[in-house]
Scaffold this motif. Structure first.
Motif, PDB file in Angstrom:
ATOM      1  N   UNK A  23       0.826  -1.208   0.000  1.00 25.18           N
ATOM      2  CA  UNK A  23       0.000   0.000   0.000  1.00 25.18           C
ATOM      3  C   UNK A  23       0.861   1.259   0.000  1.00 25.18           C
ATOM      4  N   UNK A  24       1.877   1.257   0.855  1.00 21.06           N
ATOM      5  CA  UNK A  24       2.771   2.418   0.903  1.00 21.06           C
ATOM      6  C   UNK A  24       3.529   2.548  -0.413  1.00 21.06           C
ATOM      7  N   UNK A  25       3.919   1.414  -1.000  1.00 22.00           N
ATOM      8  CA  UNK A  25       4.602   1.446  -2.289  1.00 22.00           C
ATOM      9  C   UNK A  25       3.729   2.043  -3.384  1.00 22.00           C
ATOM     10  N   UNK A  26       2.448   1.688  -3.389  1.00 16.01           N
ATOM     11  CA  UNK A  26       1.526   2.249  -4.374  1.00 16.01           C
ATOM     12  C   UNK A  26       1.380   3.752  -4.175  1.00 16.01           C
ATOM     13  N   UNK A  27       1.299   4.175  -2.924  1.00 12.85           N
ATOM     14  CA  UNK A  27       1.219   5.610  -2.638  1.00 12.85           C
ATOM     15  C   UNK A  27       2.469   6.328  -3.128  1.00 12.85           C
ATOM     16  N   UNK A  28       3.624   5.713  -2.899  1.00 11.64           N
ATOM     17  CA  UNK A  28       4.873   6.334  -3.334  1.00 11.64           C
ATOM     18  C   UNK A  28       4.965   6.385  -4.857  1.00 11.64           C
ATOM     19  N   UNK A  29       4.532   5.326  -5.524  1.00 10.60           N
ATOM     20  CA  UNK A  29       4.500   5.340  -6.988  1.00 10.60           C
ATOM     21  C   UNK A  29       3.593   6.470  -7.491  1.00 10.60           C
ATOM     22  N   UNK A  30       2.487   6.682  -6.806  1.00 11.17           N
ATOM     23  CA  UNK A  30       1.556   7.747  -7.198  1.00 11.17           C
ATOM     24  C   UNK A  30       2.189   9.118  -7.065  1.00 11.17           C
ATOM     25  N   UNK A  31       2.984   9.314  -6.000  1.00  6.57           N
ATOM     26  CA  UNK A  31       3.636  10.616  -5.819  1.00  6.57           C
ATOM     27  C   UNK A  31       4.703  10.837  -6.881  1.00  6.57           C
ATOM     28  N   UNK A  32       5.472   9.804  -7.215  1.00  6.52           N
ATOM     29  CA  UNK A  32       6.506   9.959  -8.242  1.00  6.52           C
ATOM     30  C   UNK A  32       5.891  10.123  -9.629  1.00  6.52           C
ATOM     31  N   UNK A  33       4.779   9.477  -9.873  1.00  5.13           N
ATOM     32  CA  UNK A  33       4.029   9.706 -11.106  1.00  5.13           C
ATOM     33  C   UNK A  33       3.651  11.188 -11.186  1.00  5.13           C
ATOM     34  N   UNK A  34       3.272  11.752 -10.044  1.00  4.74           N
ATOM     35  CA  UNK A  34       2.906  13.166  -9.997  1.00  4.74           C
ATOM     36  C   UNK A  34       4.067  14.108 -10.230  1.00  4.74           C
ATOM     37  N   UNK A  35       5.310  13.649  -9.887  1.00  5.91           N
ATOM     38  CA  UNK A  35       6.488  14.464 -10.198  1.00  5.91           C
ATOM     39  C   UNK A  35       6.557  14.746 -11.693  1.00  5.91           C
ATOM     40  N   UNK A  36       6.130  13.785 -12.490  1.00  9.55           N
ATOM     41  CA  UNK A  36       6.215  13.892 -13.950  1.00  9.55           C
ATOM     42  C   UNK A  36       4.842  14.157 -14.571  1.00  9.55           C
ATOM     43  N   UNK A  37       4.013  14.841 -13.818  1.00  4.91           N
ATOM     44  CA  UNK A  37       2.704  15.206 -14.350  1.00  4.91           C
ATOM     45  C   UNK A  37       2.857  16.143 -15.555  1.00  4.91           C
ATOM     46  N   UNK A  38       3.888  16.985 -15.547  1.00  2.00           N
ATOM     47  CA  UNK A  38       4.105  17.946 -16.631  1.00  2.00           C
ATOM     48  C   UNK A  38       5.259  17.614 -17.576  1.00  2.00           C
ATOM     49  N   UNK A  39       6.445  17.198 -17.085  1.00  4.77           N
ATOM     50  CA  UNK A  39       7.612  17.052 -17.981  1.00  4.77           C
ATOM     51  C   UNK A  39       7.437  16.197 -19.226  1.00  4.77           C
TER      52      UNK A  39
END
Length: 413
Positions: A23-39
């Motif tokens: 669960x924590x891993x999925x949350x972390x993947x979601x945050x890193x996905x958000x890092x690249x929301x724009x680039x």
């Protein structure tokens, strides 16, 4: 304050630990996905809105300035109210940011998306590490940190492929709508599994001096950790934001192939994280593991910057750089854990990981100017030099681990 730290059973079922780690891993993947929301869509924004590399870099500076300020503050809130409410709020904010991105009509709209997504990102590291440190059994923490880093890299790897795919199938605005729905789905899953994410909050008694909660900031080791994250992240920012453009300019590589190289870098980083989990579980000197892995990565990145290799070999070596960095990831998190006083997990991780946001914010301002001047090789060489400076910071942390006794442990509810 009086100390009352959480004690896990001597034998925690593997399924329980694995569920929490997942669960924590999925949350972390979601945050890193958000890092690249724009680039991933920078080339689209350059063509559609007439933006420069410096303007695009400034978007990421806004993202990480907001995230960094928010993250340093979020650690205190996580310690006070627990990790779970902050996690739910963060996922909801990312969904709103993606939805807003689907409607932008110019640079000002992109700035708003960057700020909102940065606010969403602010809570993840203090939230994640508070949950892992409280809810996962000690013998499995090395593997938990490995999974945490691995899933973060997978989130980074998924974003370029996700946005390229949905933009090709429809358009970039539809891609952002789908991303918003993705965040809603993750939030729904976390809500259904919310009992696994509950953490204990730090209790401040009335007779506790108000300044005591800030005492950890007097520890030099905390600031050495901050410096390590700032420096190492400046290099990562170059790879994420500019590697595709550098490969295209230096070697004539197509945009699609360059984007796949970035994805390969992230996937190799994830593989490195997996291997690094076993290294972290067995090594007594986390700082040395981190220093060695970062040194190797810096050499590989510098070789890419020389332009000596041809197109294909440069792509391979750049991907291998991700593996070298990944090896040190779990040991890095173990290094931070050893430097963290009891009862201050959220605060320390919030401050230390705000160094990550600071690095991401500073790097585009410096290296974006390099890119605008056509200094493509110098950009990679500069990033390699900064990564070598992070090695000095990691060894500095290692020399100071053990001084955290200056801070008395906090009481935990």
């Amino acid at each position: 304050m009086t100390a009352a730290t959480q004690t896990l059973p001597l034998s925690v079922p593997l399924k329980q630990d694995a569920t929490i780690i997942g669960l924590v891993g999925l949350a972390h993947a979601s945050s890193h996905f958000g890092h690249l929301l724009l680039p991933p869509l920078f080339p689209v924004f350059m063509a559609e809105f007439g933006l420069s590399f410096s303007q695009l870099g400034a978007l990421m500076s806004v993202f990480f300035v907001v995230s960094g300020i928010g993250q340093a503050s979020a650690g205190f809130v996580v310690d006070k109210v627990g990790a779970r409410p902050m996690l739910f709020a963060a996922l909801a904010l990312f969904a709103l940011a993606a939805l807003l991105a689907s409607t932008v009509t110019g640079y000002s709209g992109l700035l708003m998306v960057a700020a909102l997504a940065g606010l969403a990102n602010a809570t993840f590291h203090p939230v994640d590490f508070t949950i892992l440190n409280q809810r996962v059994s000690t013998p499995r923490l090395g593997h938990a940190f490995s999974a945490h880093g691995l899933t973060g890299n997978l989130g980074w790897a998924a974003a370029p492929v996700f946005f390229a795919t949905f933009t090709a199938l429809s358009n970039w605005r539809t891609a952002y709508v789908v991303a918003a729905l993705l965040y809603v789905g993750v939030l729904a899953l976390m809500w259904l599994q919310r009992d696994k994410l509950k953490t204990q909050a730090v209790v401040h008694h009335e007779d506790t001096p108000a300044e005591h909660s800030m005492a950890f900031m007097k520890l030099p080791v905390v600031w050495w950790c901050f410096a390590f994250f700032l420096l190492s992240t400046m290099t990562l920012s170059v790879v994420q934001n500019y590697s595709a453009s550098i490969l295209k300019a230096m070697h004539g590589i197509s945009f699609e192939a360059a984007t796949l190289t970035l994805t390969a870098y992230m996937l190799c980083g994830a593989l490195g994280m997996f291997v690094g989990g076993f290294v972290a579980a067995r090594s007594r000197h986390s700082d040395r593991v981190v220093a060695l892995s970062m040194s190797v990565a810096a050499v590989l990145l510098a070789l890419c910057g020389t332009g000596f290799f041809g197109a294909t070999l440069t792509m391979v070596v750049l991907a291998a750089t991700g593996f070298a960095v990944g090896i040190g990831g779990p040991s890095r998190d173990m290094m931070i854990k050893k430097a963290t006083p009891k009862g201050a997990t959220g605060r320390v991780y919030g401050l230390v990981y705000s160094g990550l946001d600071t690095g991401f914010a500073i790097s585009p301002l410096i290296f974006g100017a390099f890119m605008d001047r056509g200094w493509y090789g110098a950009t990679l060489l500069g990033a390699a030099a900064v990564l070598l400076l992070s090695v000095v910071a990691a060894l500095g942390v290692g020399r100071r681990i053990g001084t955290t006794g200056l801070l008395k442990p906090a009481a935990v509810a």
